[in-house]
Design a protein around this motif. Structure first.
Motif, PDB file in Angstrom:
ATOM      1  N   ALA A 135      39.102  -1.171   9.074  1.00 38.33           N
ATOM      2  CA  ALA A 135      37.972  -0.579   9.816  1.00 38.33           C
ATOM      3  C   ALA A 135      36.861  -0.181   8.849  1.00 38.33           C
ATOM      4  N   ARG A 136      37.232   0.410   7.724  1.00 37.99           N
ATOM      5  CA  ARG A 136      36.227   0.797   6.728  1.00 37.99           C
ATOM      6  C   ARG A 136      35.535  -0.444   6.165  1.00 37.99           C
ATOM      7  N   ALA A 137      36.290  -1.497   5.911  1.00 37.10           N
ATOM      8  CA  ALA A 137      35.707  -2.740   5.389  1.00 37.10           C
ATOM      9  C   ALA A 137      34.738  -3.347   6.397  1.00 37.10           C
ATOM     10  N   ARG A 138      35.080  -3.279   7.685  1.00 37.94           N
ATOM     11  CA  ARG A 138      34.169  -3.787   8.716  1.00 37.94           C
ATOM     12  C   ARG A 138      32.882  -2.967   8.760  1.00 37.94           C
ATOM     13  N   ARG A 139      33.006  -1.642   8.628  1.00 36.36           N
ATOM     14  CA  ARG A 139      31.801  -0.787   8.614  1.00 36.36           C
ATOM     15  C   ARG A 139      30.932  -1.101   7.403  1.00 36.36           C
ATOM     16  N   ILE A 140      31.552  -1.291   6.263  1.00 34.82           N
ATOM     17  CA  ILE A 140      30.797  -1.620   5.047  1.00 34.82           C
ATOM     18  C   ILE A 140      30.112  -2.978   5.212  1.00 34.82           C
ATOM     19  N   ALA A 141      30.819  -3.952   5.768  1.00 32.88           N
ATOM     20  CA  ALA A 141      30.228  -5.278   5.981  1.00 32.88           C
ATOM     21  C   ALA A 141      29.045  -5.176   6.945  1.00 32.88           C
ATOM     22  N   GLU A 142      29.188  -4.363   7.980  1.00 33.45           N
ATOM     23  CA  GLU A 142      28.085  -4.174   8.940  1.00 33.45           C
ATOM     24  C   GLU A 142      26.897  -3.510   8.251  1.00 33.45           C
ATOM     25  N   LEU A 143      27.149  -2.523   7.412  1.00 37.67           N
ATOM     26  CA  LEU A 143      26.064  -1.886   6.657  1.00 37.67           C
ATOM     27  C   LEU A 143      25.372  -2.885   5.742  1.00 37.67           C
ATOM     28  N   LYS A 144      26.143  -3.751   5.109  1.00 36.10           N
ATOM     29  CA  LYS A 144      25.553  -4.769   4.238  1.00 36.10           C
ATOM     30  C   LYS A 144      24.683  -5.727   5.048  1.00 36.10           C
ATOM     31  N   SER A 146      23.192  -5.016   7.880  1.00 37.30           N
ATOM     32  CA  SER A 146      22.006  -4.241   8.268  1.00 37.30           C
ATOM     33  C   SER A 146      21.040  -4.118   7.102  1.00 37.30           C
ATOM     34  N   ASN A 147      21.556  -3.842   5.906  1.00 37.39           N
ATOM     35  CA  ASN A 147      20.701  -3.745   4.721  1.00 37.39           C
ATOM     36  C   ASN A 147      20.007  -5.071   4.433  1.00 37.39           C
ATOM     37  N   ALA A 148      20.748  -6.169   4.567  1.00 37.47           N
ATOM     38  CA  ALA A 148      20.146  -7.482   4.337  1.00 37.47           C
ATOM     39  C   ALA A 148      19.050  -7.746   5.359  1.00 37.47           C
TER      40      ALA A 148
END
Length: 194
Positions: A135-144, A146-148
């Motif tokens: 779940a944390r990895a999915r949130r980090i991937a989503e943030l990445k 969004s940042n991109a």
């Protein structure tokens, strides 16, 4: 690599993720593969670190369960290889070890493990840690992502701003030419009216 019987097709539809399990004990691999399969994870099993690195390079995994102590290439060495590659630096890794001393946890976490679980472990606790790490990895991937997306929008706005500045400079230059032209006409009218 060890093949297991396919999990129940209804659990595959849930698509919880693909986990690479790396352990030099075939018994541990079989048990973990079967239990994770029943939870709906697709599992790939490897009994050595070299093969695990090849598998990681060849296909995408959502998480790696990595035994800390293995012959030839230890789990810590494999983890350092994973963290050292740009393509896999963010791959979630949970280190499993038979060492219960705090130094083992410190070593695993210092090498870049996302979590550390000492053997023998309660499978439900491991399953909860896997779910939390994914779940944390999915949130980090989503943030990445969004940042991109934001970076792309900022770049597009910067280009628009540059184009607007160019247009403004051209408009100012045109205005100055018009003012100079009008001034020249006024001067000519004044000269002719005398």
């Amino acid at each position: 690599m060890i093949d297991l019987p396919a999990p129940d097709p209804t659990t595959i539809r849930r698509g919880l993720g693909t986990i690479l399990v790396v352990d030099d004990s075939r018994t541990n691999l079989t048990v973990l593969g079967r239990r994770l399969g029943h939870l709906g994870y697709l599992t790939v099993l490897s009994d050595n670190g070299g093969e695990a690195l090849d598998l990681i390079a060849a296909r995408g995994f959502d998480l790696v369960l990595l035994d800390m102590v293995m012959p030839r290439l230890s789990g810590v060495q494999v983890l350092r290889e994973i963290r050292g590659s740009h393509d896999t630096a963010d791959l979630p890794v949970i280190m499993l070890t038979g060492r219960s001393d705090p130094a083992a946890a410190v070593e695993a976490l210092a090498a870049g493990a996302d979590d550390h679980v000492a053997k023998p472990f309660d499978f439900d606790v491991l399953a909860a840690r896997i779910a939390r790490t994914l779940a944390r990895a999915r949130r980090i991937a989503e943030l990445k992502r969004s940042n991109a997306s934001l970076d792309a929008r900022i770049a597009a706005r910067a280009v628009e701003l540059g184009e607007t500045k160019t247009q403004l400079a051209a408009t100012r230059a045109d205005r100055q030419r018009l003012v100079a032209s009008i001034q020249a006409l006024n001067d000519e009218v004044e000269r002719l009216s005398r």
